[in-house]
Design a protein around this motif. Sequence first.
Motif, PDB file in Angstrom:
ATOM      1  N   ILE A 265      16.367  -5.103  15.994  1.00 53.81           N
ATOM      2  CA  ILE A 265      17.670  -5.401  15.401  1.00 53.81           C
ATOM      3  C   ILE A 265      18.673  -4.310  15.789  1.00 53.81           C
ATOM      4  O   ILE A 265      18.302  -3.267  16.325  1.00 53.81           O
ATOM      5  N   TYR A 266      19.942  -4.586  15.498  1.00 54.45           N
ATOM      6  CA  TYR A 266      21.026  -3.624  15.782  1.00 54.45           C
ATOM      7  C   TYR A 266      20.979  -3.159  17.232  1.00 54.45           C
ATOM      8  O   TYR A 266      20.984  -1.958  17.527  1.00 54.45           O
ATOM      9  N   THR A 267      20.954  -4.151  18.147  1.00 50.00           N
ATOM     10  CA  THR A 267      20.915  -3.904  19.595  1.00 50.00           C
ATOM     11  C   THR A 267      19.859  -2.870  19.973  1.00 50.00           C
ATOM     12  O   THR A 267      20.079  -1.983  20.796  1.00 50.00           O
ATOM     13  N   GLY A 268      18.689  -2.989  19.357  1.00 48.87           N
ATOM     14  CA  GLY A 268      17.554  -2.154  19.716  1.00 48.87           C
ATOM     15  C   GLY A 268      17.478  -0.811  19.026  1.00 48.87           C
ATOM     16  O   GLY A 268      16.584  -0.014  19.305  1.00 48.87           O
ATOM     17  N   LYS A 269      18.388  -0.549  18.081  1.00 43.75           N
ATOM     18  CA  LYS A 269      18.390   0.751  17.417  1.00 43.75           C
ATOM     19  C   LYS A 269      17.390   0.824  16.264  1.00 43.75           C
ATOM     20  O   LYS A 269      17.084   1.915  15.776  1.00 43.75           O
ATOM     21  N   ALA A 270      16.908  -0.327  15.806  1.00 44.66           N
ATOM     22  CA  ALA A 270      15.989  -0.334  14.661  1.00 44.66           C
ATOM     23  C   ALA A 270      15.087  -1.562  14.761  1.00 44.66           C
ATOM     24  O   ALA A 270      15.271  -2.436  15.623  1.00 44.66           O
TER      25      ALA A 270
ATOM     26  N   HIS B 208      28.190   0.854  26.018  1.00 47.16           N
ATOM     27  CA  HIS B 208      27.380   0.631  27.220  1.00 47.16           C
ATOM     28  C   HIS B 208      25.896   0.789  26.883  1.00 47.16           C
ATOM     29  O   HIS B 208      25.066  -0.033  27.293  1.00 47.16           O
ATOM     30  N   LEU B 209      25.579   1.825  26.123  1.00 46.93           N
ATOM     31  CA  LEU B 209      24.188   2.058  25.744  1.00 46.93           C
ATOM     32  C   LEU B 209      23.614   0.872  24.978  1.00 46.93           C
ATOM     33  O   LEU B 209      22.441   0.524  25.146  1.00 46.93           O
ATOM     34  N   ALA B 210      24.438   0.243  24.136  1.00 47.68           N
ATOM     35  CA  ALA B 210      23.966  -0.892  23.347  1.00 47.68           C
ATOM     36  C   ALA B 210      23.559  -2.065  24.230  1.00 47.68           C
ATOM     37  O   ALA B 210      22.732  -2.888  23.837  1.00 47.68           O
ATOM     38  N   GLY B 211      24.139  -2.131  25.427  1.00 50.76           N
ATOM     39  CA  GLY B 211      23.812  -3.234  26.325  1.00 50.76           C
ATOM     40  C   GLY B 211      22.639  -2.964  27.238  1.00 50.76           C
ATOM     41  O   GLY B 211      22.171  -3.878  27.930  1.00 50.76           O
ATOM     42  N   VAL B 212      22.137  -1.707  27.267  1.00 51.69           N
ATOM     43  CA  VAL B 212      21.070  -1.371  28.220  1.00 51.69           C
ATOM     44  C   VAL B 212      19.853  -0.732  27.560  1.00 51.69           C
ATOM     45  O   VAL B 212      18.864  -0.457  28.239  1.00 51.69           O
ATOM     46  N   ASN B 213      19.911  -0.488  26.241  1.00 53.64           N
ATOM     47  CA  ASN B 213      18.841   0.301  25.619  1.00 53.64           C
ATOM     48  C   ASN B 213      17.518  -0.439  25.494  1.00 53.64           C
ATOM     49  O   ASN B 213      16.525   0.137  25.058  1.00 53.64           O
ATOM     50  N   SER B 214      17.493  -1.701  25.900  1.00 55.67           N
ATOM     51  CA  SER B 214      16.212  -2.417  25.942  1.00 55.67           C
ATOM     52  C   SER B 214      15.516  -2.261  27.287  1.00 55.67           C
ATOM     53  O   SER B 214      14.437  -2.818  27.495  1.00 55.67           O
ATOM     54  N   SER B 215      16.122  -1.513  28.203  1.00 55.04           N
ATOM     55  CA  SER B 215      15.505  -1.263  29.501  1.00 55.04           C
ATOM     56  C   SER B 215      14.230  -0.448  29.317  1.00 55.04           C
ATOM     57  O   SER B 215      14.161   0.423  28.445  1.00 55.04           O
ATOM     58  N   LYS B 216      13.225  -0.717  30.145  1.00 56.52           N
ATOM     59  CA  LYS B 216      11.960   0.003  30.022  1.00 56.52           C
ATOM     60  C   LYS B 216      12.121   1.455  30.462  1.00 56.52           C
ATOM     61  O   LYS B 216      11.627   2.370  29.810  1.00 56.52           O
ATOM     62  N   PHE B 217      12.810   1.662  31.585  1.00 52.68           N
ATOM     63  CA  PHE B 217      13.088   3.017  32.073  1.00 52.68           C
ATOM     64  C   PHE B 217      14.557   3.121  32.449  1.00 52.68           C
ATOM     65  O   PHE B 217      15.095   2.223  33.102  1.00 52.68           O
ATOM     66  N   ILE B 218      15.191   4.237  32.051  1.00 54.59           N
ATOM     67  CA  ILE B 218      16.596   4.475  32.381  1.00 54.59           C
ATOM     68  C   ILE B 218      16.696   5.760  33.199  1.00 54.59           C
ATOM     69  O   ILE B 218      16.181   6.806  32.800  1.00 54.59           O
ATOM     70  N   VAL B 219      17.352   5.652  34.357  1.00 48.07           N
ATOM     71  CA  VAL B 219      17.607   6.804  35.214  1.00 48.07           C
ATOM     72  C   VAL B 219      19.114   7.029  35.264  1.00 48.07           C
ATOM     73  O   VAL B 219      19.877   6.094  35.545  1.00 48.07           O
TER      74      VAL B 219
END
Length: 322
Positions: free
Chosen positions: A136-141, A274-285
């Motif tokens: 929920i909450y774009t992956g924050k919780a 921006h982070l809210a749209g990508v924080n479900s990525s498995k790895f972030i570089v």
Amino acid sequence: MSILVYIEQAEGSVKKTSLEAVSFARALSDKTNCGEVVAVALGTVSDAELSNVGTAGASKVFHVADSKLDDGVIQAHAEAVAQAYQKVGAKTLILAKSSLGDAVAARLAIKLDAALVSNVVELPETANGYVVKRSIYTGKAFAQTSVTKENKILAIKKNAVDLKTDGAKASVEKVSLQIADTNFATKITSTDKTTGEILLPEADIVVSGGRGMKGPENWGMIEDLAKELGAATGCSKPVSDIGWRPHHEHVGQTGVKVAPTLYIAVGISGAIQHLAGVNSSKFIVVINKDPEAPFFKAADYGIVGDAFEVLPKLTEAVKAIK
């Protein structure tokens, strides 16, 4: 009793997210002893492509090869899946969370009198009731959702489960269903599709650029790296707002939300939207010359350096590995 999985396909190819949903269903069946995993695919797709769904864990695929289902009309898909659900005597429907999946699942919840849980990230806990963990909450919780209805629909978040690839080929059964398009409010009269690009929602790797690229004339470096990686290209909101890149490449909370295995951010500071749209990525570089850029706090790997020096070297390194 069976578990039914709704398969999405694009131009005859089964989507990876749907294969993940099949693997989730297989694991759920093994855990709860609730019968075989049956998939249902709609529209024009080859038997060879559908039999490969078995490697992800399905034992059988129902194929409704009705050309009127090719365009993804939501009402038609919901009606077809509802009939397939009744045909196999399922009590659980699994599907991938997507723009089409969300719309179909909402209608099916009404048609089947089912509980719907979206953004599922783990197998349900069944020791004391039926409790599903979801993002929920774009992956924050995360939330623990208790399900009490007999019929259940679980929409699986992309990259939340491991994709099974060692199963046997599935049998494919042609199924004819009564789907009268005269009752549907939506009719698609024409479709314009982007060609020659890897679409952001489906991409397993995304390379995005921000204002640190200094201008659209420098985007060739982003595109070169993306080409070598087989990746989609994206951008931050300011970049699309000032016209450096088209709006369909805008990644973020108000743009396209992505969940690739690998997300590479180049010259992007890392605003919360921006982070809210990508924080479900498995790895972030993250590649940024500012060591204090907020994006580094969310990164799995970071390179502090000038993108104009780092990107060509990174592209050459990928070529050498290939």
